[in-house]
Design a protein around this motif. Structure first.
Motif, PDB file in Angstrom:
ATOM      1  N   GLU A  81       0.791  -1.130  -0.003  1.00  0.00           N
ATOM      2  CA  GLU A  81       0.118   0.036   0.095  1.00  0.00           C
ATOM      3  C   GLU A  81       1.031   1.234   0.076  1.00  0.00           C
ATOM      4  OE1 GLU A  81      -3.429   2.436   2.605  1.00  0.00           O
ATOM      5  OE2 GLU A  81      -2.892   0.184   3.317  1.00  0.00           O
ATOM      6  N   LEU A  82       2.139   1.228   0.871  1.00  0.00           N
ATOM      7  CA  LEU A  82       2.828   2.386   0.787  1.00  0.00           C
ATOM      8  C   LEU A  82       3.397   2.698  -0.612  1.00  0.00           C
ATOM      9  CD1 LEU A  82       4.612   4.459   2.360  1.00  0.00           C
ATOM     10  CD2 LEU A  82       5.773   2.892   2.950  1.00  0.00           C
ATOM     11  N   ARG A  83       3.825   1.497  -1.237  1.00  0.00           N
ATOM     12  CA  ARG A  83       4.387   1.706  -2.665  1.00  0.00           C
ATOM     13  C   ARG A  83       3.446   2.606  -3.552  1.00  0.00           C
ATOM     14  NH1 ARG A  83       4.587  -3.082  -4.078  1.00  0.00           N
ATOM     15  NH2 ARG A  83       2.956  -2.954  -5.564  1.00  0.00           N
ATOM     16  N   GLU A  84       2.052   1.882  -3.471  1.00  0.00           N
ATOM     17  CA  GLU A  84       1.009   2.579  -4.374  1.00  0.00           C
ATOM     18  C   GLU A  84       0.748   3.966  -4.116  1.00  0.00           C
ATOM     19  OE1 GLU A  84      -2.446  -0.144  -3.605  1.00  0.00           O
ATOM     20  OE2 GLU A  84      -1.442  -2.012  -4.677  1.00  0.00           O
ATOM     21  N   ARG A  85       0.915   4.213  -2.655  1.00  0.00           N
ATOM     22  CA  ARG A  85       0.886   5.813  -2.315  1.00  0.00           C
ATOM     23  C   ARG A  85       1.905   6.449  -2.910  1.00  0.00           C
ATOM     24  NH1 ARG A  85      -3.303   6.828   1.131  1.00  0.00           N
ATOM     25  NH2 ARG A  85      -4.290   5.332   2.260  1.00  0.00           N
ATOM     26  N   LEU A  86       3.125   6.103  -2.909  1.00  0.00           N
ATOM     27  CA  LEU A  86       4.231   6.515  -3.212  1.00  0.00           C
ATOM     28  C   LEU A  86       4.140   6.929  -4.939  1.00  0.00           C
ATOM     29  CD1 LEU A  86       7.175   4.753  -1.134  1.00  0.00           C
ATOM     30  CD2 LEU A  86       6.602   7.453  -1.236  1.00  0.00           C
ATOM     31  N   ILE A  87       3.618   5.885  -5.637  1.00  0.00           N
ATOM     32  CA  ILE A  87       3.607   6.008  -7.040  1.00  0.00           C
ATOM     33  C   ILE A  87       2.478   7.091  -7.287  1.00  0.00           C
ATOM     34  CG2 ILE A  87       2.766   4.775  -8.928  1.00  0.00           C
ATOM     35  CD1 ILE A  87       3.991   2.157  -7.809  1.00  0.00           C
ATOM     36  N   ARG A  88       1.538   7.135  -6.637  1.00  0.00           N
ATOM     37  CA  ARG A  88       0.603   8.263  -6.897  1.00  0.00           C
ATOM     38  C   ARG A  88       1.110   9.537  -6.480  1.00  0.00           C
ATOM     39  NH1 ARG A  88      -3.408   4.791  -4.381  1.00  0.00           N
ATOM     40  NH2 ARG A  88      -3.340   5.888  -2.651  1.00  0.00           N
ATOM     41  N   LYS A 125       4.867  -8.112   4.379  1.00  0.00           N
ATOM     42  CA  LYS A 125       5.792  -7.419   5.166  1.00  0.00           C
ATOM     43  C   LYS A 125       5.139  -5.781   5.324  1.00  0.00           C
ATOM     44  CE  LYS A 125       9.501  -9.488   4.287  1.00  0.00           C
ATOM     45  NZ  LYS A 125      10.222 -10.033   5.354  1.00  0.00           N
ATOM     46  N   MET A 126       5.047  -5.276   6.469  1.00  0.00           N
ATOM     47  CA  MET A 126       4.514  -4.081   7.106  1.00  0.00           C
ATOM     48  C   MET A 126       5.442  -3.032   7.458  1.00  0.00           C
ATOM     49  SD  MET A 126       1.222  -5.465   6.724  1.00  0.00           S
ATOM     50  CE  MET A 126       0.350  -4.039   7.640  1.00  0.00           C
ATOM     51  N   VAL A 127       5.199  -1.526   7.129  1.00  0.00           N
ATOM     52  CA  VAL A 127       5.911  -0.789   7.467  1.00  0.00           C
ATOM     53  C   VAL A 127       5.276  -0.188   8.822  1.00  0.00           C
ATOM     54  CG1 VAL A 127       6.674   1.656   7.009  1.00  0.00           C
ATOM     55  CG2 VAL A 127       6.339   0.044   5.271  1.00  0.00           C
ATOM     56  N   GLN A 128       6.271  -0.181   9.781  1.00  0.00           N
ATOM     57  CA  GLN A 128       5.672   0.474  11.067  1.00  0.00           C
ATOM     58  C   GLN A 128       6.548   1.791  11.267  1.00  0.00           C
ATOM     59  OE1 GLN A 128       5.717  -2.056  14.583  1.00  0.00           O
ATOM     60  NE2 GLN A 128       7.008  -0.500  15.721  1.00  0.00           N
ATOM     61  N   SER A 129       5.562   2.796  11.700  1.00  0.00           N
ATOM     62  CA  SER A 129       5.996   4.163  11.777  1.00  0.00           C
ATOM     63  C   SER A 129       5.919   4.904  13.203  1.00  0.00           C
ATOM     64  CB  SER A 129       5.410   4.988  10.555  1.00  0.00           C
ATOM     65  OG  SER A 129       3.971   4.861  11.007  1.00  0.00           O
ATOM     66  N   VAL A 130       5.865   4.036  14.114  1.00  0.00           N
ATOM     67  CA  VAL A 130       5.625   4.727  15.454  1.00  0.00           C
ATOM     68  C   VAL A 130       6.596   3.835  16.319  1.00  0.00           C
ATOM     69  CG1 VAL A 130       3.307   5.499  15.169  1.00  0.00           C
ATOM     70  CG2 VAL A 130       3.687   3.168  15.991  1.00  0.00           C
ATOM     71  N   TRP A 193     -11.256  -4.827  13.609  1.00  0.00           N
ATOM     72  CA  TRP A 193     -10.656  -4.544  12.289  1.00  0.00           C
ATOM     73  C   TRP A 193      -9.409  -4.066  12.223  1.00  0.00           C
ATOM     74  CZ3 TRP A 193     -13.425  -5.936   7.908  1.00  0.00           C
ATOM     75  CH2 TRP A 193     -14.605  -6.430   8.068  1.00  0.00           C
ATOM     76  N   VAL A 194      -8.433  -4.580  11.496  1.00  0.00           N
ATOM     77  CA  VAL A 194      -7.045  -4.073  11.389  1.00  0.00           C
ATOM     78  C   VAL A 194      -6.894  -2.965  10.209  1.00  0.00           C
ATOM     79  CG1 VAL A 194      -4.624  -4.512  11.186  1.00  0.00           C
ATOM     80  CG2 VAL A 194      -6.245  -6.122  12.326  1.00  0.00           C
ATOM     81  N   PRO A 195      -6.963  -1.709  10.099  1.00  0.00           N
ATOM     82  CA  PRO A 195      -7.173  -0.950   9.089  1.00  0.00           C
ATOM     83  C   PRO A 195      -5.948  -1.107   8.305  1.00  0.00           C
ATOM     84  CG  PRO A 195      -6.788   0.258  11.119  1.00  0.00           C
ATOM     85  CD  PRO A 195      -7.220  -0.887  11.621  1.00  0.00           C
ATOM     86  N   ALA A 196      -4.735  -1.416   8.824  1.00  0.00           N
ATOM     87  CA  ALA A 196      -3.451  -1.655   7.858  1.00  0.00           C
ATOM     88  C   ALA A 196      -3.687  -2.793   6.991  1.00  0.00           C
ATOM     89  CB  ALA A 196      -2.363  -2.026   8.888  1.00  0.00           C
ATOM     90  N   PHE A 197      -4.807  -3.573   7.300  1.00  0.00           N
ATOM     91  CA  PHE A 197      -4.780  -4.472   6.262  1.00  0.00           C
ATOM     92  C   PHE A 197      -5.960  -4.466   5.074  1.00  0.00           C
ATOM     93  CE2 PHE A 197      -3.424  -7.968   9.570  1.00  0.00           C
ATOM     94  CZ  PHE A 197      -1.915  -7.754   9.353  1.00  0.00           C
TER      95      PHE A 197
END
Length: 211
Positions: A81-88, A125-130, A193-197
């Motif tokens: 998801e992070l890659r898709e957001r970066l591309i946009r 693979k998940m990106v943790q930012s906290v 619910w897990v919003p990251a998923f």
């Protein structure tokens, strides 16, 4: 060998910048002979590769996206998801981005001590930012929820064999950190619910407006 590598890089600069697969291959070749192209933004090899500014820019964009979506996903986002957001987000004509680029850019954010890292939940693979300590119970429950993006206390009890005290302690930790949301529509059995998923089931459209 390093001299020959520098010559090769100089001759293929355009391909390295525009072809992400080739870029990854060249960087791995650098590492095999003991050259770290990211050791310094102003390092000789980084300048030749053109990766110093590239990864610095990518790191800033990653921080911006993670901060913008943290209130939604609790600081946890799939790397896809992070890659898709970066591309946009990136300008048309910018260098393509692959997951390996994201991993390298995040590794350069360590000095910021913001908790940026790649974590693994059941092979995803998940990106943790906290700056959060993800305990073993939280990781196990997230792994349980990765296919459907949700779970119930009964799911955890049946599949993991935990007692109610352990389940409640884990769920409370996840709710406090914002990793999960609770849905009381089914009053007899709340769903978590897990919003990251969410990108698995909604095409990552939930919080596009955050960008």
């Amino acid at each position: 060998m390093k001299t020959h590598l520098a010559t090769f890089v100089r001759e293929h600069q355009r391909d390295i910048r525009n072809n992400p697969v080739f870029r990854v291959q060249v960087q791995r070749m650098c590492q095999l002979i003991g050259v770290d192209p990211l050791a310094s933004r102003k390092g000789y090899m980084a300048e030749l590769l053109g990766v110093g500014d590239f990864y610095c820019e990518l790191g800033i964009q990653i921080i911006d996206i993670c901060l913008a979506t943290r209130s939604v996903n609790g600081g946890l986002m799939s790397i896809d998801e992070l890659r898709e957001r970066l591309i946009r987000r990136r300008l048309k004509g910018s260098e393509p981005v692959v997951n390996d680029d994201i991993k390298r850019a995040i590794s350069q954010l360590a000095p910021l001590k913001g908790g940026y890292q790649i974590v693994d939940f059941g092979g995803r693979k998940m990106v943790q930012s906290v700056a959060r300590e993800m305990n073993a119970d939280m990781s196990t429950v997230l792994g349980l929820a990765q296919q459907t993006s949700k779970f119930t206390a009964d799911d955890v009890s049946v599949q993991l064999g935990w007692d109610s005290d352990r389940i409640n302690a884990c769920v409370d930790d996840m709710l406090r950190s914002g990793i999960v949301w609770v849905d009381y529509q089914n009053s007899n059995l709340p769903e978590y619910w897990v919003p990251a998923f969410f990108s698995q089931i909604s095409g990552a459209s939930l919080s596009a407006s955050a960008l």
